[in-house]
Design an enzyme around this catalytic site. Structure first.
Site, PDB file in Angstrom:
ATOM      1  N   ASP A  73       8.939  -2.862 -18.931  1.00 45.86           N
ATOM      2  CA  ASP A  73       7.857  -1.945 -19.309  1.00 45.86           C
ATOM      3  C   ASP A  73       6.579  -2.758 -19.542  1.00 45.86           C
ATOM      4  O   ASP A  73       6.630  -3.968 -19.786  1.00 45.86           O
ATOM      5  CB  ASP A  73       8.219  -1.207 -20.605  1.00 45.86           C
ATOM      6  N   ARG A  74       5.465  -2.042 -19.549  1.00 44.12           N
ATOM      7  CA  ARG A  74       4.164  -2.721 -19.671  1.00 44.12           C
ATOM      8  C   ARG A  74       4.086  -3.568 -20.951  1.00 44.12           C
ATOM      9  O   ARG A  74       3.568  -4.678 -20.942  1.00 44.12           O
ATOM     10  CB  ARG A  74       3.036  -1.680 -19.642  1.00 44.12           C
TER      11      ARG A  74
END
Ligand code: URA
Length: 231
Positions: A102-103
């Site tokens: 994920d970011r």
């Protein structure tokens, strides 16, 4: 990308020879014979020509990156910086990410142009262990290890996660090893036990361990031993 464009980029195949092979039904993608030159393919598609897997014209490339927060696990994006742009000086054509983060997640990100190899690393059925350092918003409940060992049911995928290993390090920190890589898997597992992940850092995938010498944002090529650890 279209099959004909993808193959024409390989040194061994001219556009004409590619069209001929397609019309002779000599090309298959992921096990299915293809007769449409526009058939979509990606860097992880398994392309076979006359029954033999496509051999890339260049030796395959394999990297580990210590992903900082804020970077998308993507090759391009209009809004956010992407992990691939941190590979300064490396030709990005053909590279893909093997196991996205994920970011906001930091840590071990593997980038390669070898689709067959990356499938071995990421396909849930391969059960490659992935270890994360997790910090949670609330104190880790004593039931968490047992719930994770039993497996957490994901209704969207209609599956139960493989038994995960969790080591409680302090009240809100744990080291978790999971054996699949489902969408937001770690966050969803903690949500299922009433907790919330506030930070997540991947330490290893299989025998490939994030090099402690790599600062956030730095990368290096995988060693032969790391590459062969999947075979
Ligand atoms: N699980 C998550 O929820 N996020 C990641 O980035 C990796 C695993």
């Amino acid at each position: 990308m279209r099959l004909d464009c993808f193959l024409s980029k390989q040194a061994a195949y001219s556009r004409k020879s590619v069209l001929q092979l397609i019309s002779q039904r000599q090309i298959s993608v992921d096990g299915i014979t293809v007769n449409d030159r526009c058939h979509p393919v990606t860097n992880v598609s398994l392309i076979e020509i006359s029954g033999k897997p496509l051999t890339p014209s260049q030796p395959a490339r394999y990297f580990m990156l210590n992903k900082p927060a804020g970077y998308l696990s993507a090759t391009t994006d209009k809004q956010h910086p992407v992990a691939l742009e941190l590979l300064e000086g490396i030709e990005q054509q053909g590279l893909h990410i093997a196991g996205r983060l994920d970011r906001a997640t930091t840590g071990l990100l593997i980038i390669t142009d070898d689709g067959k190899w990356s499938r071995k690393l990421t396909e849930p059925k391969q059960k490659i262990p992935k270890t994360y350092l997790v910090e949670t918003a609330y104190a880790l409940s004593p039931e968490t290890p047992q719930r994770f060992t039993e497996g957490i049911y994901f209704s969207y995928e209609e599956m139960t996660t493989s038994p995960a290993l969790i080591e409680l390090l302090d009240e809100t920190t744990a080291r978790l090893t999971i054996y699949e890589g489902r969408y937001h898997q770690v966050k969803r597992m903690f949500a299922a036990v009433g907790n919330r992940v506030v930070s997540l850092h991947r330490e290893s995938m299989g025998e490939i361990i994030l090099d402690s010498k790599l600062e956030l944002g730095a990368f290096r090529a995988l060693t032969a031993q790391e590459i062969n650890s999947l075979n």
